[in-house]
Write a protein that holds these residues in place. Structure first.
Motif, PDB file in Angstrom:
ATOM      1  N   ALA A 293      34.107  48.214  51.661  1.00  0.00           N
ATOM      2  CA  ALA A 293      32.717  48.606  51.413  1.00  0.00           C
ATOM      3  C   ALA A 293      32.266  49.120  49.881  1.00  0.00           C
ATOM      4  CB  ALA A 293      32.126  49.534  52.384  1.00  0.00           C
ATOM      5  N   ASP A 294      32.902  48.438  48.908  1.00  0.00           N
ATOM      6  CA  ASP A 294      32.720  49.079  47.311  1.00  0.00           C
ATOM      7  C   ASP A 294      31.733  48.730  46.717  1.00  0.00           C
ATOM      8  OD1 ASP A 294      33.470  46.593  47.080  1.00  0.00           O
ATOM      9  OD2 ASP A 294      35.469  46.922  46.251  1.00  0.00           O
ATOM     10  N   THR A 295      31.798  49.246  45.378  1.00  0.00           N
ATOM     11  CA  THR A 295      30.662  48.778  44.448  1.00  0.00           C
ATOM     12  C   THR A 295      30.964  47.463  44.049  1.00  0.00           C
ATOM     13  OG1 THR A 295      31.648  49.521  42.724  1.00  0.00           O
ATOM     14  CG2 THR A 295      30.468  51.077  43.791  1.00  0.00           C
ATOM     15  N   PRO A 296      29.742  46.606  43.272  1.00  0.00           N
ATOM     16  CA  PRO A 296      29.936  45.305  42.569  1.00  0.00           C
ATOM     17  C   PRO A 296      31.293  45.540  41.637  1.00  0.00           C
ATOM     18  CG  PRO A 296      27.684  45.690  43.133  1.00  0.00           C
ATOM     19  CD  PRO A 296      28.236  46.818  43.505  1.00  0.00           C
ATOM     20  N   GLU A 297      31.112  46.467  40.938  1.00  0.00           N
ATOM     21  CA  GLU A 297      31.886  46.767  39.821  1.00  0.00           C
ATOM     22  C   GLU A 297      33.175  46.830  40.140  1.00  0.00           C
ATOM     23  OE1 GLU A 297      27.779  47.457  38.354  1.00  0.00           O
ATOM     24  OE2 GLU A 297      29.088  48.391  40.115  1.00  0.00           O
ATOM     25  N   ALA A 298      33.618  47.572  41.489  1.00  0.00           N
ATOM     26  CA  ALA A 298      34.919  47.798  41.991  1.00  0.00           C
ATOM     27  C   ALA A 298      35.535  46.543  42.322  1.00  0.00           C
ATOM     28  CB  ALA A 298      34.986  48.761  42.855  1.00  0.00           C
ATOM     29  N   PHE A 299      34.692  45.641  42.907  1.00  0.00           N
ATOM     30  CA  PHE A 299      35.172  44.392  43.674  1.00  0.00           C
ATOM     31  C   PHE A 299      35.374  43.478  42.148  1.00  0.00           C
ATOM     32  CE2 PHE A 299      33.841  40.444  46.308  1.00  0.00           C
ATOM     33  CZ  PHE A 299      35.226  40.249  46.408  1.00  0.00           C
ATOM     34  N   ALA A 300      34.655  43.482  41.422  1.00  0.00           N
ATOM     35  CA  ALA A 300      34.941  42.507  40.033  1.00  0.00           C
ATOM     36  C   ALA A 300      36.104  43.209  39.357  1.00  0.00           C
ATOM     37  CB  ALA A 300      34.006  42.906  39.219  1.00  0.00           C
ATOM     38  N   LYS A 301      36.400  44.198  39.397  1.00  0.00           N
ATOM     39  CA  LYS A 301      37.771  44.765  38.801  1.00  0.00           C
ATOM     40  C   LYS A 301      38.926  44.277  39.788  1.00  0.00           C
ATOM     41  CE  LYS A 301      40.090  49.142  37.543  1.00  0.00           C
ATOM     42  NZ  LYS A 301      41.302  49.168  38.364  1.00  0.00           N
ATOM     43  N   GLN A 302      38.953  44.389  40.944  1.00  0.00           N
ATOM     44  CA  GLN A 302      40.097  43.982  41.844  1.00  0.00           C
ATOM     45  C   GLN A 302      40.323  42.416  41.514  1.00  0.00           C
ATOM     46  OE1 GLN A 302      39.682  44.583  46.179  1.00  0.00           O
ATOM     47  NE2 GLN A 302      41.664  44.557  46.454  1.00  0.00           N
ATOM     48  N   MET A 303      39.263  41.742  41.689  1.00  0.00           N
ATOM     49  CA  MET A 303      39.311  40.232  41.425  1.00  0.00           C
ATOM     50  C   MET A 303      39.997  39.983  40.048  1.00  0.00           C
ATOM     51  SD  MET A 303      35.254  39.356  42.556  1.00  0.00           S
ATOM     52  CE  MET A 303      35.488  37.412  41.911  1.00  0.00           C
ATOM     53  N   ARG A 304      39.762  40.569  39.036  1.00  0.00           N
ATOM     54  CA  ARG A 304      40.444  40.435  37.624  1.00  0.00           C
ATOM     55  C   ARG A 304      42.042  40.821  37.807  1.00  0.00           C
ATOM     56  NH1 ARG A 304      35.900  43.270  35.391  1.00  0.00           N
ATOM     57  NH2 ARG A 304      37.395  45.114  35.170  1.00  0.00           N
ATOM     58  N   GLU A 305      42.231  41.949  38.605  1.00  0.00           N
ATOM     59  CA  GLU A 305      43.706  42.533  38.861  1.00  0.00           C
ATOM     60  C   GLU A 305      44.647  41.500  39.696  1.00  0.00           C
ATOM     61  OE1 GLU A 305      43.029  46.351  40.474  1.00  0.00           O
ATOM     62  OE2 GLU A 305      42.943  47.167  38.352  1.00  0.00           O
ATOM     63  N   GLU A 306      43.756  40.959  40.788  1.00  0.00           N
ATOM     64  CA  GLU A 306      44.673  40.089  41.573  1.00  0.00           C
ATOM     65  C   GLU A 306      45.098  38.663  40.703  1.00  0.00           C
ATOM     66  OE1 GLU A 306      45.811  40.501  44.995  1.00  0.00           O
ATOM     67  OE2 GLU A 306      45.741  42.437  43.937  1.00  0.00           O
ATOM     68  N   LEU A 307      44.023  38.376  40.116  1.00  0.00           N
ATOM     69  CA  LEU A 307      44.099  37.120  39.340  1.00  0.00           C
ATOM     70  C   LEU A 307      45.352  37.075  38.352  1.00  0.00           C
ATOM     71  CD1 LEU A 307      43.239  33.962  38.736  1.00  0.00           C
ATOM     72  CD2 LEU A 307      41.838  35.300  36.904  1.00  0.00           C
ATOM     73  N   ALA A 308      45.473  38.370  37.674  1.00  0.00           N
ATOM     74  CA  ALA A 308      46.628  38.655  36.756  1.00  0.00           C
ATOM     75  C   ALA A 308      48.023  38.537  37.414  1.00  0.00           C
ATOM     76  CB  ALA A 308      46.427  39.756  35.972  1.00  0.00           C
ATOM     77  N   VAL A 309      48.104  39.200  38.729  1.00  0.00           N
ATOM     78  CA  VAL A 309      49.258  39.421  39.365  1.00  0.00           C
ATOM     79  C   VAL A 309      49.799  37.775  39.943  1.00  0.00           C
ATOM     80  CG1 VAL A 309      50.184  39.891  41.753  1.00  0.00           C
ATOM     81  CG2 VAL A 309      49.005  41.465  40.383  1.00  0.00           C
ATOM     82  N   TYR A 310      49.027  36.838  40.273  1.00  0.00           N
ATOM     83  CA  TYR A 310      49.198  35.710  40.691  1.00  0.00           C
ATOM     84  C   TYR A 310      49.317  34.599  39.708  1.00  0.00           C
ATOM     85  CZ  TYR A 310      48.645  37.269  45.390  1.00  0.00           C
ATOM     86  OH  TYR A 310      49.070  38.111  46.469  1.00  0.00           O
TER      87      TYR A 310
END
Length: 322
Positions: A293-310
């Motif tokens: 249940a986070d903010t749109p900005e926090a979700f966008a940040k997590q999406m960017r970080e996971e993409l870099a990992v994989y």
């Protein structure tokens, strides 16, 4: 530095004001597209929140499944849809990180083609085995796959799915060799794993847990911050020395780029309210999931970080979609 600026501008672009909020939104049913077959974790989370979210918004939220391509077919449809708040999609690590990391031809850009709205929940992942195999724990499985490289196959929800690339992380870390058998979602993959058509499956815990509880699959190891209460005897990847594989999956709501910010905020607030309901929380948490249940900005940040990992996993394992 330049690349970071481009990514930042891309994320800001998804919150653009090209489309203006309709007065009285919503005034018709809202479509929630699940980019996997029915029966998997993404479908489970979507259907758990859809009905109460519809009540909160005052219009039905209708779940539609469109699987294939490791989630990319459904995700691309969401990206192409009208940004008016009536076309939403479930976003997962598979659709926003692992599949884009491995597939250069994926028909969307994660950074610019979606409007992140809210991360609903994060769930553990689990390696489980057909019950009639000669091993029934992680140590036995590791010994077996090391002893006979290439003999054992594992099912996943599809090429480029989170559990496909997590198993590649596992193989890289343990120097093992197993055959990947991709399916069009967790549902069909679980069906074949339970029947013994494929000996192992790497899946999200919520969809696999019912079969584990019924002793139709044997849980071997989980990716979670700590042991899952429903599986107290099953170690985490961190416990067995594979902290890099100890990653959870996320399940969030996105729309196409350019959604009006007031509609994004309205959906975010309504979803947060739904997730405060003790009955809804209980249904989600009983699967082993954690409410985000986070903010749109926090979700966008997590999406960017996971993409870099994989992307890093794909490079190291020299993975392709072929």
């Amino acid at each position: 530095m330049f690349r970071r600026s481009v990514l930042t501008l891309g994320i800001l672009a998804v919150f653009g004001t090209a489309a203006h909020a309709q007065s009285g939104y919503p005034n018709k049913p809202i479509r929630l597209l699940v980019p996997f077959a029915a029966g998997g974790t993404t479908d489970l989370i979507a259907r758990t929140v859809a009905e109460p979210l519809g009540r909160e918004l005052g219009q039905p939220v209708v779940v539609e499944n469109k699987g294939g391509g490791g989630g990319s077919i459904g995700a691309a449809e969401t990206a192409r849809s009208t940004p008016d708040g009536y076309n939403l999609g479930m976003a997962t690590v598979s659709t926003t990180a692992t599949n884009p990391a491995i597939n250069p031809k994926i028909p969307y850009n994660v950074a610019t083609d979606f409007t992140p709205i809210i991360n609903v929940a994060a769930t553990p992942n689990v390696i489980a085995a057909y019950t009639k195999l000669p091993f029934h724990d992680y140590k036995g499985m590791l010994e077996a796959v090391k002893k006979e490289p290439g003999k054992y196959a594992y099912a996943s929800p599809g090429n480029g799915s989170i559990t496909h690339l997590m198993m590649e992380m596992f193989k890289l870390s343990t120097r093992t060799d197993m055959v990947h058998v991709p399916y069009r979602g967790s549902g069909p993959a679980l069906t074949d794993a339970v029947a013994g058509q494929v000996p192992l499956i790497f899946d999200n815990l919520p969809s696999a847990l019912p079969f584990i509880k019924e002793k139709r699959l044997t849980a071997l190891v989980v990716a979670a911050p700590q042991r899952v209460p429903a599986l107290p005897d099953v170690p985490t990847f961190k416990e067995v020395g594979l902290e890099s594989v100890n990653r959870m999956a996320y399940y969030g709501l996105v729309g196409p780029k350019g959604m009006p910010r007031d509609i994004v905020d309205k959906i975010n607030a309504a979803t947060r309210k739904v997730l405060q309901d003790p009955a809804i929380r209980k249904r989600i948490e009983e699967t082993g999931s954690i409410i985000m249940a986070d903010t749109p900005e926090a979700f966008a940040k997590q999406m960017r970080e996971e993409l870099a990992v994989y992307k890093d996993v794909v490079v190291k394992q020299k993975l392709t979609m072929d």
